[in-house]
Design an enzyme around this catalytic site. Structure first.
Site, mmCIF file in Angstrom:
data_model
loop_
_atom_site.group_PDB
_atom_site.id
_atom_site.type_symbol
_atom_site.label_atom_id
_atom_site.label_comp_id
_atom_site.label_asym_id
_atom_site.label_seq_id
_atom_site.Cartn_x
_atom_site.Cartn_y
_atom_site.Cartn_z
ATOM 1 N N THR A 66 -7.073 68.884 50.123
ATOM 2 C CA THR A 66 -5.909 67.971 50.133
ATOM 3 C C THR A 66 -5.131 68.055 48.823
ATOM 4 O O THR A 66 -5.615 68.607 47.831
ATOM 5 C CB THR A 66 -6.369 66.510 50.347
ATOM 6 O OG1 THR A 66 -7.181 66.104 49.235
ATOM 7 C CG2 THR A 66 -7.145 66.346 51.636
ATOM 8 N N ASP A 67 -3.922 67.484 48.845
ATOM 9 C CA ASP A 67 -3.087 67.440 47.642
ATOM 10 C C ASP A 67 -2.589 66.008 47.436
ATOM 11 O O ASP A 67 -2.940 65.111 48.200
ATOM 12 C CB ASP A 67 -1.937 68.442 47.760
ATOM 13 C CG ASP A 67 -1.049 68.180 48.975
ATOM 14 O OD1 ASP A 67 -0.807 66.998 49.305
ATOM 15 O OD2 ASP A 67 -0.583 69.151 49.584
ATOM 16 N N ALA A 68 -1.789 65.811 46.399
ATOM 17 C CA ALA A 68 -1.371 64.459 46.016
ATOM 18 C C ALA A 68 -0.473 63.788 47.055
ATOM 19 O O ALA A 68 -0.221 62.586 46.964
ATOM 20 C CB ALA A 68 -0.675 64.486 44.652
ATOM 21 N N ALA A 69 0.007 64.541 48.061
ATOM 22 C CA ALA A 69 0.736 63.897 49.163
ATOM 23 C C ALA A 69 -0.245 63.266 50.160
ATOM 24 O O ALA A 69 0.178 62.625 51.118
ATOM 25 C CB ALA A 69 1.657 64.895 49.853
ATOM 26 N N GLY A 70 -1.550 63.483 49.942
ATOM 27 C CA GLY A 70 -2.573 62.816 50.755
ATOM 28 C C GLY A 70 -3.022 63.618 51.960
ATOM 29 O O GLY A 70 -3.893 63.174 52.702
#
Lengths: 137, 137, 137, 137
Positions: free
Chosen positions: C12-16
């Site tokens: 995952t990344d910081a956009a969720g």
């Protein structure tokens, strides 16, 4: 030796901050950069069939979260431990604030003959790099 | 817009070259860099609860292998497709040889309201970036 | 051929949600799994000095976001294109809902002699795998 | 608690073995799997705006190299340290040989209120998981 880097989106996780293991990868980039600056060819260095220098230990402590777009600076200090081993200490800061430590890490590296996986003396290029790092401190 | 980058050890795989999906991540770094140069704050941009701009399509063609330590340059061309969508074209070269294409890639991005996951007009900061990119070509 | 996988936090990344390039890596896992099921030794396959089968093209379309903990299933269909090339089609679903496509992807692979980087016939183990995949459809 | 996993091609690097930081990611997967087995919803757990449980320390020791296709088993032991902190010990083996340790790792986790980044008691779901892990030993 210092290495500057912007935090990428791919470094982050769903908690919105840098994924813990990604910061160890970024420390490894600082090591690669230091080798390249010392004139070591990374392509042959990491693929050599005669000598491999795997990491045998890594540890990291986190004091502050890092976010996508943050500019960081890593101060790297390599130290020779013995004739087959060295370690690298990393201090991670915001690029414009060297007062506040974000994280610190250590990696330990051992020189081996990859065919028999036995310890082997560090190659001369690495010895020279370790010595010049000590002198430039 | 150009972005320069050294290939890291973590980008490579056991075949000795850059892992295919890693080069798409490096293209995304070029996009992040372009946004940051345009004054967009990446931390809030990628975590916004009002607007999200997910990637709906990516493709990449590889012509040459890349190795650890290689210095590459990415030329990035963003194009607005319609009021909710834009695409970015990436051309990847060796930094000192812009005659030989190593790879080329495309990413397509759509602006949505993340709460209802419906299309929503591109934010004005992105429109300005797309317009200035067109003028600077 | 199907492959099941839980979405990891590191995907995952910081956009969720899952980082776009991570889903291509997960498709590659499905390919590795299919090779292993067909009796191909992955360690020697991916490091062979006589034949390499790099990816020359990849594309992916995203229809739904994926979150940490989601259980997905990938349906994989390999097709031989000619004597040096094959492609794999991937359809990504939630494990318990094969009606709704989350994403689809393609990778194209070409067999080369890595020393001279010229095309070379696909190895017999891969030909057998491609044939048995066609028969099992 | 155990977790089994095949080594993926994307876990490896140009030295032909698993990239050092990738094995810490695989340990984190074992942690995620244990939480999921305990009934904790990973999507909300890792994105909660009220409680975050970041990693404050990680270390790892490597005894054997791992290759693409290797089947490994991770034995995971979580221990509560105090009311805001726990640590997890990981022992990594080949799946069919629990006599020979490949690597061992530790992660330390602290419960915080992410808005003010101050320590906060561990959530009850985690306390229950830590207690049941102790009893099942």
């Amino acid at each position: 030796m210092t290495y500057c880097r912007t935090i990428h989106f791919s470094d982050t996780d769903a908690a919105g901050v840098v994924y813990f293991a990604a910061l160890l990868s970024i420390c490894h980039e600082a090591y690669e950069n230091a080798l390249q600056v010392a004139g070591i060819d990374l392509k042959t260095f990491f693929k050599s069939s005669n000598i491999a220098i795997p990491i045998i230990h890594a540890d990291i402590d986190f004091y502050q979260p890092l976010f996508c777009g943050d500019h960081i600076q890593i101060n790297l200090t390599p130290i020779q431990s013995n004739e087959t081993e060295f370690e690298i200490n990393y201090q991670i800061f915001y690029e414009n604030n060297l007062d506040k430590l974000i994280a610190k890490a250590i990696t330990k590296h051992v020189s081996i003959n990859p065919k028999i996986r036995k310890r082997s003396p560090l190659p001369s290029s690495i010895i020279r790099w370790l010595q010049s790092s000590r002198e430039n401190k």
